[in-house]
Design an enzyme around this catalytic site. Structure first.
Site, PDB file in Angstrom:
ATOM      1  N   ASP A 136      -5.692 -27.234 114.850  1.00 56.73           N
ATOM      2  CA  ASP A 136      -5.360 -26.147 113.933  1.00 56.73           C
ATOM      3  C   ASP A 136      -4.779 -24.988 114.748  1.00 56.73           C
ATOM      4  O   ASP A 136      -4.497 -25.143 115.931  1.00 56.73           O
ATOM      5  CB  ASP A 136      -6.606 -25.708 113.154  1.00 56.73           C
ATOM      6  CG  ASP A 136      -7.575 -24.959 114.040  1.00 56.73           C
ATOM      7  OD1 ASP A 136      -7.540 -25.183 115.273  1.00 56.73           O
ATOM      8  OD2 ASP A 136      -8.349 -24.132 113.538  1.00 56.73           O
ATOM      9  N   GLU A 142     -12.978 -27.302 104.091  1.00 52.11           N
ATOM     10  CA  GLU A 142     -11.787 -27.410 104.930  1.00 52.11           C
ATOM     11  C   GLU A 142     -10.523 -27.030 104.173  1.00 52.11           C
ATOM     12  O   GLU A 142      -9.633 -26.379 104.726  1.00 52.11           O
ATOM     13  CB  GLU A 142     -11.658 -28.828 105.494  1.00 52.11           C
ATOM     14  CG  GLU A 142     -12.713 -29.197 106.525  1.00 52.11           C
ATOM     15  CD  GLU A 142     -12.692 -28.266 107.735  1.00 52.11           C
ATOM     16  OE1 GLU A 142     -11.670 -27.594 107.989  1.00 52.11           O
ATOM     17  OE2 GLU A 142     -13.720 -28.210 108.434  1.00 52.11           O
ATOM     18  N   TYR A 148      -4.922 -32.512 110.052  1.00 56.36           N
ATOM     19  CA  TYR A 148      -6.022 -31.632 110.436  1.00 56.36           C
ATOM     20  C   TYR A 148      -7.272 -31.913 109.618  1.00 56.36           C
ATOM     21  O   TYR A 148      -8.362 -32.156 110.154  1.00 56.36           O
ATOM     22  CB  TYR A 148      -5.649 -30.147 110.299  1.00 56.36           C
ATOM     23  CG  TYR A 148      -6.906 -29.316 110.310  1.00 56.36           C
ATOM     24  CD1 TYR A 148      -7.551 -29.059 111.510  1.00 56.36           C
ATOM     25  CD2 TYR A 148      -7.515 -28.910 109.123  1.00 56.36           C
ATOM     26  CE1 TYR A 148      -8.763 -28.392 111.535  1.00 56.36           C
ATOM     27  CE2 TYR A 148      -8.721 -28.246 109.133  1.00 56.36           C
ATOM     28  CZ  TYR A 148      -9.338 -27.984 110.345  1.00 56.36           C
ATOM     29  OH  TYR A 148     -10.544 -27.359 110.357  1.00 56.36           O
TER      30      TYR A 148
END
Length: 356
Positions: free
Chosen positions: A141, A40, A123
């Site tokens: 996002d 991520e 996020y």
DNA sequence: AATACGGGGAA
DNA sequence: TTCCCAGTATT
């Protein structure tokens, strides 16, 4: 009632589309929160294709929190070299140490604890909670902003606070709490490959009947966005010093581009400057004094483009006779020539070193 | 609320 | 050229 049913259909449709069209990616083979976390962070503001190899290399070199925590800062930066946004690597390293010290080496499971880690924002915390632990947290996002802004024709700019709040509310409303990990990855993959910024494939879109923007034939006008800031010009003058088969590197410490990366001794000017003009600066004198035996050769002039600035860089080869007594202040590290590739450097410096 | 922070790929 | 990417931290 009818609204929540509609939301449920949207999520189910996305999940169904995802099962048929999802991309096979290495971080989708695991539920290890560490691996999910690394993926991520690598993918923050970074396309899958660009981050793919970095992920494989990073996980191989630092397979778990402990390995990352005990690595050296330079080693971590070196793995990140070329990927950009280098504070991500710095924060990753710091967060690994946080996990070791605060959470006893075990990756935290609470949203608030995950959010407290360096470099993890809303996020990434939501992504880890949903993908690694299957907890109902909706990710927001760039893809989600775009998809929702089109589906519901959100008029507020998506980069304004009001617009973001509005979209966040919808993102949570359409989340399928039974399958948050599938829903989240589905809507992001959908945005990345079908509901793209340019030339979205509306003809193939399974959500077409739900899309307000499509109904009004204004898909290309969404998401609404405030215009971005303008770019600045900078002028860098680098000195590749050669003395007794050694050169000098300096670590960028300031809150500026390429923080914590290394570079040659640098003079930055506010306007384009010739070598003669450079010679008359105090910075130049501090570096080279009044020594007349030094041979300066202009090597290259490079235009290096970043998102919000353009750097015009001149590289000078600086040859100092081996017999000469030469040194620089302590912040400049004297490096044997064969070791310069051990140091993490920006793309700009890397390209120079390649051609040299 | 704005701005800084990289680099690359697509149109 | 322009846009923008599985965003976050700082001011």
């Amino acid at each position: 009632m009818t609204e929540s049913f509609d939301y449920f259909v949207i999520s189910k449709t996305l999940q169904c589309w995802y099962e048929q069209n999802k991309r096979e990616l290495p971080w989708r083979e695991t539920k290890d929160p560490y691996a999910i976390w690394i993926s991520e962070v690598i993918l923050q503001q970074t396309r899958v294709n660009q981050g793919y190899d970095y992920y494989l290399r990073f996980i191989r070199r630092f397979p778990n929190v402990k390995a990352l925590a005990k690595a050296s800062e330079d080693d971590v930066l070196k793995q990140w070299q070329g990927l950009g946004y280098y504070s991500r690597a710095h924060n990753l390293h710091a967060a690994a140490k946080q996990i070791e010290e605060i959470f006893h080496g075990e990756f935290p499971k609470k949203y608030s604890d995950i959010l407290s880690l360096k470099g993890i924002g809303e996020y990434t915390a939501a992504a880890i909670m949903s993908i690694a632990y299957r907890e109902p947290f909706a990710v927001i996002d760039g893809n989600v902003l775009r998809v929702i802004s089109r589906l519901f024709m959100i008029e507020e700019p998506v980069n304004s606070v009001r617009g973001k709040k509005k979209i966040a509310a919808i993102a949570h409303a359409i989340l399928d709490p039974q399958h948050p990990e599938i829903h989240n990855q589905a809507i992001m993959d959908f945005g990345a490959t079908l509901c793209k910024p340019k030339q979205p494939k509306c003809n193939d879109c399974p959500l077409q009947v739900h899309c307000l923007a499509f109904a009004k034939n204004v898909v290309s006008e969404y998401p609404v966005k405030n215009k971005s800031t303008k770019i600045t010009n900078r002028y860098f003058h680098y000195f590749h010093i050669i003395h007794n088969d050694h050169t000098y590197l300096c670590k960028r410490e300031a809150n500026d581009i390429w923080k914590n990366l290394y570079e040659f001794p640098l003079i930055e000017t506010s306007k384009p400057s010739t070598f003669i003009e450079l010679q008359n600066t105090a910075s130049f004198t501090r570096l080279f004094g009044a020594n007349h035996d030094i041979l300066f050769t202009h090597q290259s002039h490079v235009k290096h483009i970043l998102s919000h600035q353009i750097i015009y860089a001149d590289f000078y080869k600086v040859e100092i006779p081996d017999s000469e007594n030469f040194s620089l202040p302590d912040k400049f590290q004297k490096i044997p020539a064969e070791y310069i590739t051990d140091f993490p450097v920006s793309r700009l410096i890397h390209k120079y070193m390649e051609n040299y």
